[in-house]
Design a protein around this motif. Structure first.
Motif, PDB file in Angstrom:
ATOM      1  N   UNK A  29      -2.857   3.777   2.120  1.00 45.28           N
ATOM      2  CA  UNK A  29      -1.470   3.822   1.664  1.00 45.28           C
ATOM      3  C   UNK A  29      -1.280   2.563   0.819  1.00 45.28           C
ATOM      4  N   UNK A  30      -1.376   2.733  -0.507  1.00 43.68           N
ATOM      5  CA  UNK A  30      -1.479   1.599  -1.430  1.00 43.68           C
ATOM      6  C   UNK A  30      -0.188   1.397  -2.216  1.00 43.68           C
ATOM      7  N   UNK A  31       0.185   0.132  -2.382  1.00 48.71           N
ATOM      8  CA  UNK A  31       1.401  -0.230  -3.108  1.00 48.71           C
ATOM      9  C   UNK A  31       1.063  -1.067  -4.341  1.00 48.71           C
ATOM     10  N   UNK A  32       1.937  -0.989  -5.338  1.00 47.68           N
ATOM     11  CA  UNK A  32       1.924  -1.913  -6.467  1.00 47.68           C
ATOM     12  C   UNK A  32       3.316  -2.510  -6.596  1.00 47.68           C
ATOM     13  N   UNK A  33       3.397  -3.834  -6.513  1.00 45.34           N
ATOM     14  CA  UNK A  33       4.678  -4.525  -6.626  1.00 45.34           C
ATOM     15  C   UNK A  33       4.830  -5.075  -8.045  1.00 45.34           C
ATOM     16  N   UNK A  92       5.392  -5.596 -18.754  1.00 46.80           N
ATOM     17  CA  UNK A  92       5.623  -4.149 -18.762  1.00 46.80           C
ATOM     18  C   UNK A  92       4.383  -3.388 -19.247  1.00 46.80           C
ATOM     19  N   UNK A  93       3.765  -3.863 -20.297  1.00 47.44           N
ATOM     20  CA  UNK A  93       2.593  -3.156 -20.829  1.00 47.44           C
ATOM     21  C   UNK A  93       1.472  -3.107 -19.800  1.00 47.44           C
ATOM     22  N   UNK A  94       1.199  -4.243 -19.169  1.00 50.72           N
ATOM     23  CA  UNK A  94       0.177  -4.267 -18.124  1.00 50.72           C
ATOM     24  C   UNK A  94       0.588  -3.375 -16.949  1.00 50.72           C
ATOM     25  N   UNK A  95       1.848  -3.502 -16.554  1.00 46.65           N
ATOM     26  CA  UNK A  95       2.329  -2.744 -15.397  1.00 46.65           C
ATOM     27  C   UNK A  95       2.212  -1.249 -15.591  1.00 46.65           C
ATOM     28  N   UNK A  96       2.589  -0.752 -16.775  1.00 48.19           N
ATOM     29  CA  UNK A  96       2.524   0.686 -17.040  1.00 48.19           C
ATOM     30  C   UNK A  96       1.087   1.189 -16.959  1.00 48.19           C
ATOM     31  N   UNK A  97       0.156   0.436 -17.531  1.00 48.26           N
ATOM     32  CA  UNK A  97      -1.249   0.847 -17.511  1.00 48.26           C
ATOM     33  C   UNK A  97      -1.814   0.796 -16.098  1.00 48.26           C
ATOM     34  N   UNK A  98      -1.462  -0.250 -15.347  1.00 43.80           N
ATOM     35  CA  UNK A  98      -1.962  -0.410 -13.979  1.00 43.80           C
ATOM     36  C   UNK A  98      -1.438   0.695 -13.079  1.00 43.80           C
ATOM     37  N   UNK A  99      -0.142   0.971 -13.161  1.00 42.34           N
ATOM     38  CA  UNK A  99       0.458   2.017 -12.323  1.00 42.34           C
ATOM     39  C   UNK A  99      -0.140   3.378 -12.658  1.00 42.34           C
ATOM     40  N   UNK A 124      -3.087   4.136 -14.053  1.00 44.61           N
ATOM     41  CA  UNK A 124      -4.480   4.236 -13.655  1.00 44.61           C
ATOM     42  C   UNK A 124      -4.615   4.353 -12.141  1.00 44.61           C
ATOM     43  N   UNK A 125      -3.844   3.545 -11.419  1.00 42.82           N
ATOM     44  CA  UNK A 125      -3.931   3.571  -9.956  1.00 42.82           C
ATOM     45  C   UNK A 125      -3.474   4.904  -9.389  1.00 42.82           C
ATOM     46  N   UNK A 126      -2.511   5.537 -10.067  1.00 41.01           N
ATOM     47  CA  UNK A 126      -1.975   6.803  -9.559  1.00 41.01           C
ATOM     48  C   UNK A 126      -2.789   8.001 -10.008  1.00 41.01           C
ATOM     49  N   UNK A 127      -3.216   8.049 -11.255  1.00 40.85           N
ATOM     50  CA  UNK A 127      -3.717   9.309 -11.816  1.00 40.85           C
ATOM     51  C   UNK A 127      -5.222   9.371 -12.025  1.00 40.85           C
ATOM     52  N   UNK A 128      -5.955   8.253 -11.881  1.00 40.75           N
ATOM     53  CA  UNK A 128      -7.398   8.307 -12.146  1.00 40.75           C
ATOM     54  C   UNK A 128      -8.070   9.372 -11.276  1.00 40.75           C
ATOM     55  N   UNK A 129      -7.851   9.303  -9.964  1.00 40.85           N
ATOM     56  CA  UNK A 129      -8.272  10.361  -9.037  1.00 40.85           C
ATOM     57  C   UNK A 129      -7.295  10.318  -7.880  1.00 40.85           C
ATOM     58  N   UNK A 130      -6.452  11.318  -7.791  1.00 42.86           N
ATOM     59  CA  UNK A 130      -5.375  11.264  -6.801  1.00 42.86           C
ATOM     60  C   UNK A 130      -5.860  11.511  -5.383  1.00 42.86           C
ATOM     61  N   UNK A 131      -7.061  12.081  -5.221  1.00 41.88           N
ATOM     62  CA  UNK A 131      -7.500  12.495  -3.887  1.00 41.88           C
ATOM     63  C   UNK A 131      -8.282  11.420  -3.150  1.00 41.88           C
ATOM     64  N   UNK A 164      -4.296  -8.801  -8.308  1.00 35.63           N
ATOM     65  CA  UNK A 164      -3.317  -9.423  -9.206  1.00 35.63           C
ATOM     66  C   UNK A 164      -3.575  -8.863 -10.601  1.00 35.63           C
ATOM     67  N   UNK A 165      -2.606  -8.132 -11.122  1.00 37.78           N
ATOM     68  CA  UNK A 165      -2.681  -7.565 -12.479  1.00 37.78           C
ATOM     69  C   UNK A 165      -3.923  -6.693 -12.694  1.00 37.78           C
ATOM     70  N   UNK A 166      -4.270  -5.908 -11.688  1.00 36.54           N
ATOM     71  CA  UNK A 166      -5.359  -4.929 -11.794  1.00 36.54           C
ATOM     72  C   UNK A 166      -5.075  -3.815 -10.790  1.00 36.54           C
ATOM     73  N   UNK A 167      -5.445  -2.573 -11.115  1.00 40.10           N
ATOM     74  CA  UNK A 167      -5.091  -1.442 -10.243  1.00 40.10           C
ATOM     75  C   UNK A 167      -5.945  -1.348  -8.991  1.00 40.10           C
ATOM     76  N   UNK A 168      -5.368  -0.761  -7.961  1.00 38.60           N
ATOM     77  CA  UNK A 168      -6.074  -0.573  -6.694  1.00 38.60           C
ATOM     78  C   UNK A 168      -7.233   0.409  -6.825  1.00 38.60           C
ATOM     79  N   UNK A 169      -7.316   1.109  -7.941  1.00 42.45           N
ATOM     80  CA  UNK A 169      -8.415   2.050  -8.166  1.00 42.45           C
ATOM     81  C   UNK A 169      -9.776   1.364  -8.186  1.00 42.45           C
ATOM     82  N   UNK A 170      -9.805   0.043  -8.281  1.00 38.25           N
ATOM     83  CA  UNK A 170     -11.079  -0.683  -8.279  1.00 38.25           C
ATOM     84  C   UNK A 170     -11.658  -0.866  -6.877  1.00 38.25           C
ATOM     85  N   UNK A 171     -10.910  -0.516  -5.834  1.00 37.88           N
ATOM     86  CA  UNK A 171     -11.451  -0.660  -4.484  1.00 37.88           C
ATOM     87  C   UNK A 171     -12.534   0.386  -4.267  1.00 37.88           C
TER      88      UNK A 171
END
Length: 416
Positions: free
Chosen positions: A221-225, A232-239, A241-248, A364-371
């Motif tokens: 259960x991952x959050x982005x604050x 804004x530009x970084x935030x939009x890309x991070x959100x 990628x973290x949400x849509x790269x692979x949702x499952x 910090x300023x990178x999506x959770x998709x890297x885990x």
């Protein structure tokens, strides 16, 4: 059903593994990577049988699906594991006592590792490669949804092992029924470590019923604050990628926390999500900020149930917070200690977030998709541990070894 003979065979095979050199292990792994590609038609046809039994709208469908590209990725990960240094025989600590005793702590395999997992056939390859490289035999207990895929994969691995005259019991796939699960949970004396991978229900069941040691790989259960000082530009890309790269997958974003002073930027932060038709469950302030700027059919009023939910789908919650402390409190209440992110240009606030948030991976300023073990340079992973005992975060070679103490003397005896 009595699987004790099977468990005993795997245990014996684990002892035989100790005689293999790292060079021999690497040769086997490279051959398995080649075999995965050479047998792609067979593996994909068996995978198709599993896919036909599952509704494509099921969130597990994407996890279940194998493609030629994914097999290429699996093979690349297996080759990466082969290229890594052996985690075995490393001196972790050494000392000479005043009496002359030489004491050192040396890394060794666990022995037999059991994995219980759901509709993720890639896990069969990942677990085998990591276990073989670390000198462990493995017992796989996949779900019925992926049984044809898993059996095809294990048969390919067994063919390679036979070619190298290695005991095929170093990897054993159990029947896909519940009886096999029950026996594995109680394989005392045979299995040294059990790792569940899957839903929170599966993980909780294993933790509550196993009588052998368990390492939890919890739900993500991952959050982005998006902080007051977020870009804004970084935030939009991070959100996005973290949400849509692979949702499952477990590192996918489930909830955005946004500083109340930055609500005017919320439409821009969410704009890329429209292309993937992401449904947003927004609290009242976020809903008001998005109303008229985000497709109405995709914008919903959030309920309390939407927070703390691992969606595994094109769905996401948004919560408005007034302070970084409120964001941390929300994560503490609803998070799963998996992966959390802050988007900010203020290094002090980033430092405070990293210090205070309780999670295995903090960004910090990178999506959770890297885990991911491969993304961390670990070759692959056997799971993402959300507990704090022994291992935390992506579990790879070092995390599936333990150690023993070796003491060398010259006739010393202990006085009194």
């Amino acid at each position: 059903m009595n699987l004790n003979n099977t468990f005993a065979d795997v245990q014996e095979a684990s002892r035989e593994l100790l005689a293999l050199t790292d060079a021999e292990i690497n040769e086997i792994l490279l051959a398995v990577a080649d075999a995965a590609i050479a047998n792609k038609d067979f593996i994909l046809s068996e995978n198709e049988k599993d896919l036909k039994r599952m509704d494509p709208s099921n969130s597990k469908y994407d996890r279940l699906k194998l493609t030629e590209a994914r097999l290429q990725g699996i093979a690349a990960d297996t080759r990466k594991v082969a290229s890594l240094p052996s985690p075995l025989g490393r001196t972790l600590k050494e000392n000479v006592l005043p009496n002359g005793l030489k004491i050192k702590r040396v890394s060794v395999p666990f022995g037999v590792i059991g994995i219980i997992y759901e509709a993720r056939p890639n896990v069969s390859f990942d677990v085998f490669s990591l276990c073989l490289k670390s000198g462990n035999a493995c017992i796989l207990k996949g779900g019925s949804d992926a049984d044809c895929s898993n059996r095809a994969i294990v048969s390919v691995i067994h063919d390679v092992l036979k070619h190298f005259q290695v005991n095929t019991h170093v990897v054993e796939l159990l029947p896909a029924d519940r009886e096999a699960t029950a026996e594995l949970l109680h394989a005392n004396g045979y299995v040294d470590l059990l790792i569940p991978r899957g839903s929170s229900n599966l993980i909780n069941f294993v933790r509550q019923n196993a009588t052998i040691p368990v390492i939890e790989t919890g739900a993500g259960i991952c959050h982005t604050y998006f902080d007051h000082y977020g870009d804004v530009k970084k935030g939009a890309a991070i959100i996005n990628n973290a949400k849509t790269r692979r949702v499952s997958v477990c590192n996918a974003l489930d909830c955005v926390l946004i500083d109340s002073d930055r609500l005017a930027d919320l439409p821009a932060l969410c704009e890329p999500l429209q292309a993937s038709h992401v449904i947003i469950y927004a609290d009242a302030p976020a809903y008001a900020a998005l109303h008229g700027h985000y497709p109405a059919p995709l914008l919903k009023q959030a309920t309390l149930e939407d927070y703390g939910t691992e969606f595994l789908d094109y769905k996401m919650a948004i919560k408005t917070v007034d302070t970084i402390r409120e964001a941390l409190d929300h994560i503490r209440k609803y998070g799963s200690k998996h992966s959390e992110c802050i988007v900010t240009e203020d290094p002090l606030r980033a430092e405070g977030f990293c210090r205070d948030v309780d999670a295995a991976c903090v960004y910090v300023n990178a999506p959770t998709s890297f885990t991911d073990g491969a993304q961390f340079g670990l070759g692959a992973e056997i799971g993402i541990s959300t507990q704090k005992l022994h291992a935390r975060g992506p579990m790879a070679l070092e995390e599936i070894t333990t150690y023993k103490w070796i003491i060398e003397g010259n006739g010393q005896i202990r006085e009194a």
